[in-house]
Every structure is written in C-alpha cells, then in structure tokens.
Design an enzyme around this catalytic site. Sequence first.
Site, PDB file in Angstrom:
ATOM      1  N   GLY A 119     -33.395  30.017  27.350  1.00 48.74           N
ATOM      2  CA  GLY A 119     -34.146  30.941  26.485  1.00 48.74           C
ATOM      3  C   GLY A 119     -34.013  32.360  27.006  1.00 48.74           C
ATOM      4  O   GLY A 119     -33.881  32.558  28.213  1.00 48.74           O
TER       5      GLY A 119
ATOM      6  N   THR B 139     -36.825  33.731  33.769  1.00 44.56           N
ATOM      7  CA  THR B 139     -37.575  32.897  32.835  1.00 44.56           C
ATOM      8  C   THR B 139     -38.965  33.480  32.710  1.00 44.56           C
ATOM      9  O   THR B 139     -39.562  33.872  33.724  1.00 44.56           O
ATOM     10  CB  THR B 139     -37.688  31.416  33.247  1.00 44.56           C
ATOM     11  OG1 THR B 139     -38.777  30.820  32.509  1.00 44.56           O
ATOM     12  CG2 THR B 139     -37.975  31.190  34.712  1.00 44.56           C
TER      13      THR B 139
ATOM     14  N   ASP C  41     -41.433  31.820  32.129  1.00 42.79           N
ATOM     15  CA  ASP C  41     -42.355  30.814  32.659  1.00 42.79           C
ATOM     16  C   ASP C  41     -42.647  30.983  34.156  1.00 42.79           C
ATOM     17  O   ASP C  41     -43.612  30.429  34.664  1.00 42.79           O
ATOM     18  CB  ASP C  41     -41.799  29.406  32.431  1.00 42.79           C
ATOM     19  CG  ASP C  41     -41.873  28.990  30.975  1.00 42.79           C
ATOM     20  OD1 ASP C  41     -42.348  29.791  30.156  1.00 42.79           O
ATOM     21  OD2 ASP C  41     -41.450  27.864  30.655  1.00 42.79           O
TER      22      ASP C  41
ATOM     23  N   ARG D 103     -67.078  34.199  17.048  1.00 39.09           N
ATOM     24  CA  ARG D 103     -66.215  33.014  17.000  1.00 39.09           C
ATOM     25  C   ARG D 103     -65.676  32.690  18.386  1.00 39.09           C
ATOM     26  O   ARG D 103     -65.601  33.566  19.252  1.00 39.09           O
ATOM     27  CB  ARG D 103     -65.004  33.281  16.099  1.00 39.09           C
ATOM     28  CG  ARG D 103     -65.318  33.249  14.636  1.00 39.09           C
ATOM     29  CD  ARG D 103     -64.095  33.692  13.840  1.00 39.09           C
ATOM     30  NE  ARG D 103     -64.359  33.564  12.416  1.00 39.09           N
ATOM     31  CZ  ARG D 103     -63.732  34.262  11.489  1.00 39.09           C
ATOM     32  NH1 ARG D 103     -62.805  35.150  11.819  1.00 39.09           N
ATOM     33  NH2 ARG D 103     -64.018  34.087  10.223  1.00 39.09           N
TER      34      ARG D 103
ATOM     35  N   ARG E  31     -61.076  29.650  15.953  1.00 36.08           N
ATOM     36  CA  ARG E  31     -59.771  29.963  15.361  1.00 36.08           C
ATOM     37  C   ARG E  31     -58.677  29.830  16.418  1.00 36.08           C
ATOM     38  O   ARG E  31     -58.905  30.126  17.598  1.00 36.08           O
ATOM     39  CB  ARG E  31     -59.751  31.404  14.853  1.00 36.08           C
ATOM     40  CG  ARG E  31     -60.649  31.644  13.665  1.00 36.08           C
ATOM     41  CD  ARG E  31     -60.019  31.096  12.383  1.00 36.08           C
ATOM     42  NE  ARG E  31     -60.691  31.599  11.196  1.00 36.08           N
ATOM     43  CZ  ARG E  31     -61.759  31.080  10.642  1.00 36.08           C
ATOM     44  NH1 ARG E  31     -62.331  30.019  11.167  1.00 36.08           N
ATOM     45  NH2 ARG E  31     -62.278  31.622   9.554  1.00 36.08           N
TER      46      ARG E  31
ATOM     47  N   HIS F  16     -42.916  33.353  20.122  1.00 34.36           N
ATOM     48  CA  HIS F  16     -41.793  34.134  20.657  1.00 34.36           C
ATOM     49  C   HIS F  16     -42.061  35.617  20.765  1.00 34.36           C
ATOM     50  O   HIS F  16     -41.245  36.338  21.345  1.00 34.36           O
ATOM     51  CB  HIS F  16     -40.541  33.851  19.827  1.00 34.36           C
ATOM     52  CG  HIS F  16     -40.076  32.435  19.987  1.00 34.36           C
ATOM     53  ND1 HIS F  16     -40.670  31.398  19.321  1.00 34.36           N
ATOM     54  CD2 HIS F  16     -39.130  31.885  20.774  1.00 34.36           C
ATOM     55  CE1 HIS F  16     -40.091  30.263  19.670  1.00 34.36           C
ATOM     56  NE2 HIS F  16     -39.155  30.527  20.562  1.00 34.36           N
TER      57      HIS F  16
HETATM   58  O1  F6P Z   1     -38.411  28.231  29.111  1.00 33.13           O
HETATM   59  C1  F6P Z   1     -38.907  29.355  28.502  1.00 33.13           C
HETATM   60  C2  F6P Z   1     -39.592  29.022  27.203  1.00 33.13           C
HETATM   61  O2  F6P Z   1     -40.036  30.237  26.665  1.00 33.13           O
HETATM   62  C3  F6P Z   1     -40.705  27.987  27.330  1.00 33.13           C
HETATM   63  O3  F6P Z   1     -41.909  28.561  27.734  1.00 33.13           O
HETATM   64  C4  F6P Z   1     -40.754  27.426  25.933  1.00 33.13           C
HETATM   65  O4  F6P Z   1     -41.216  26.098  25.908  1.00 33.13           O
HETATM   66  C5  F6P Z   1     -39.346  27.442  25.511  1.00 33.13           C
HETATM   67  O5  F6P Z   1     -38.698  28.461  26.259  1.00 33.13           O
HETATM   68  C6  F6P Z   1     -39.198  27.665  24.032  1.00 33.13           C
HETATM   69  O6  F6P Z   1     -37.917  28.099  23.750  1.00 33.13           O
HETATM   70  P1  F6P Z   1     -37.138  27.934  22.376  1.00 33.13           P
HETATM   71  O7  F6P Z   1     -38.102  28.149  21.291  1.00 33.13           O
HETATM   72  O8  F6P Z   1     -36.081  28.969  22.490  1.00 33.13           O
HETATM   73  O9  F6P Z   1     -36.586  26.547  22.359  1.00 33.13           O
END
Ligand code: F6P
Length: 345
Positions: free
Chosen positions: A10, A129, A131, A166, A269, A275
């Site tokens: 990603g 990343t 993450d 909320r 909610r 993204h």
């Molecule tokens: O690994 C990075 C990340 O953004 C994760 O947090 C997420 O699960 C994944 O990529 C989603 O990526 P895509 O929508 O590109 O498959």
Amino acid sequence: MRIGVLCSGGDSPGMNAAIRGAVLRGVEVHGFEMVGFMDGWRGFHEADLVQLDRPAVRGISPLGGVILGTSRVQPFVGGQGDAADMRVIRDRMHGYGLDGFLLVGGNGTQTVAKMLSDAGIRAIGLPKTIDNDLGGTDYTFGFDTAVSIASEAIDRLRTTGESHRRCMVLEVMGRGAGWIALHAGMAGGAQVTLIPERSESIEQICDWVLSVRDRGRSSLVVVAEGFKLEGSEAEVTREGLDGFGRPRLGGVAEMLAPLIERRTGIETRATVLGHVQRGGSPTAFDRVLATRTGIAAADAARAGQWGTMAGLRGDRIEMVSLEEAVGRLKTVPEARYEEARLNFG
Ligand code: F6P
C-alpha cells in the site's frame, strides 16, 4: 553501479521523498545510474521502467502517493521464491544491467528483500507503512501523516458529537497493530481506544461511554480496523481479498455503533476514515524521515551493505538486518496500551 528502485504494498506518504533522497545521493554524489520500476514488481517483469535522475525527482517531496506507482503484484512468477523464481529475477536483472535493488515497502516487501538477499541477490530495504508495524525501526514514514489526519478527524468529530450529545466512533487503519489508533486517540483525547492487540468486551466499552455521559460529555471512540470484540474469532471484513490474498478489513465501527447505541441508549454514529489517512501531502516529519532513509539506503549500496534496511533508531538512521525487520510484527506493547487505558471513560 546501476540500481533499480521499486515500491510495493500500500502507498504511504513520504515515498516520493524517499526516492528523491536516494536518487540525489545515489546519482549526484555516488555516480550511480538509477531506474525505477512502475507499479512494483509488475514493472520489473514487464520491462516498464523509467530513468531516475535529478530532473525526475524535482519537487516531489511534498507530493502524496508515489511517482512510480505501487502494487501488491507478487515478485515470484512461478512459486514461493524457489531457485527457479530466483533465476527469473537474476536473468531479468542481467537484462536491465542491474547490480541491486532498493525496495520501498512494508512487511511483505522487506520479507521479499530478505528472501532475495538470502539467495544472493543484492537488496536494501526502505521501510514504509502507515501502520508503523515493521521491526528494526522506531517509526516508518507515512505513520506521522496518518496520525495527523486521524487526529484532525477526531477533533472534527468531537465538535459535531458534542453538539448532538452523540457517541462518535471513528475507525482508522491498522491491520495487526494499533499504532495509528493509539497515537491519534491520545493526540485527540479519545475516551476509548480499541486496538487489534487487545480485545475488550462490549460491556466494558459501554461502561466507559456511560461514565463519559455521566460527566456531561460525549464519547469519542477510536477503533483500529483489526480490533476484535471479546469473544469474536475474526476481524470484521469487507468482501474480497487484497493483492496479498488477505481479507479486506473494514466495518468494525459500523458493527460497534449500533451495539453501543442499543446498550447505552446514546445515539451513536460511525465514521470510517479509510484511505483519506493514506493520501495527500506528507507531514514535514515524514518528509525528513523518508529523505534521510533514502540517503542512508544509497550510502549503504555504495558501502556494499546489502541485505539490510535503513531503520530509525532514536534520531539516527542505522542499517539493520532484514531479519530483525521482518522477524515479527511490531505491535503495541501491553504497557503502552495500559498507559492510555487507565484514563478511558
Ligand atoms: O498496510 C497498510 C494498510 O493501509 C492497512 O492499514 C490496511 O489494512 C491496508 O493497507 C489497506 O490497503 P488497501 O485498501 O490498499 O488494500
């Protein structure tokens, strides 16, 4: 020396700055020739490549996404990285006149870098990343940008949530590690943060939400996409698999919101940030980290330090072994979660 640059997995804010750092150091200082493969391994296998020189990287540091494109196309055409697969890679490298790779990516990509290195193919890793779940580095570039965007989302949800009394549930990314949720939750003063590393019961979550209401406030719950409610076997998923064949995560906030509303009687909610947290311009921190990572990777190629990854250690970029980088997922330690959890509710 001729080096191939390739991005996989990603995208992550800062990838352009990393490429620029590597090219300016590699081409301008060390006299390398550098090429970039388009869309990760697809470009490598289909001979879709561009020259990387000073004009090619002009002004790209502030840009989101990545000029080369990235994909989850597998590097090994035939199998799982056996001798025949390595032969294909070597032959293609020979065809392009390549001496080695700079591989920009997360866990999957650095695992491939290690497999290539183990097979005697020269590779250096640049860790990215959002993450932040890669070993061998304190932070990966892209993480700071994602946390900033998620924190802003919390600030915005809080004002609308308070106005309507909320409970607002914000879902952020984080497959197996809850770093984005933990940091954004702390930055935004979330009353509950839920991460993949630690299950919580719905009763406990609702107790926190009710105690916030009893203090006259509205709750902001941040949940990482990989969070599992106590008693659930698996994460909440959407239809389909990603390019690595893993289930697509997403929807945990939409699962939690009605449960919280039903049990507490508080209108709730859900917002899935998605993204948005991966797109757009990187923060200054990510640009600097990525640029330094690129510079260090080019220096390491020059010094023949193949089979390593440019990791951040304190305020220094150090070349760490790929083994250390991919040995295990860098998850949120229990103590870091507890530090935040004591103030939930
Ligand atoms: O690994 C990075 C990340 O953004 C994760 O947090 C997420 O699960 C994944 O990529 C989603 O990526 P895509 O929508 O590109 O498959």
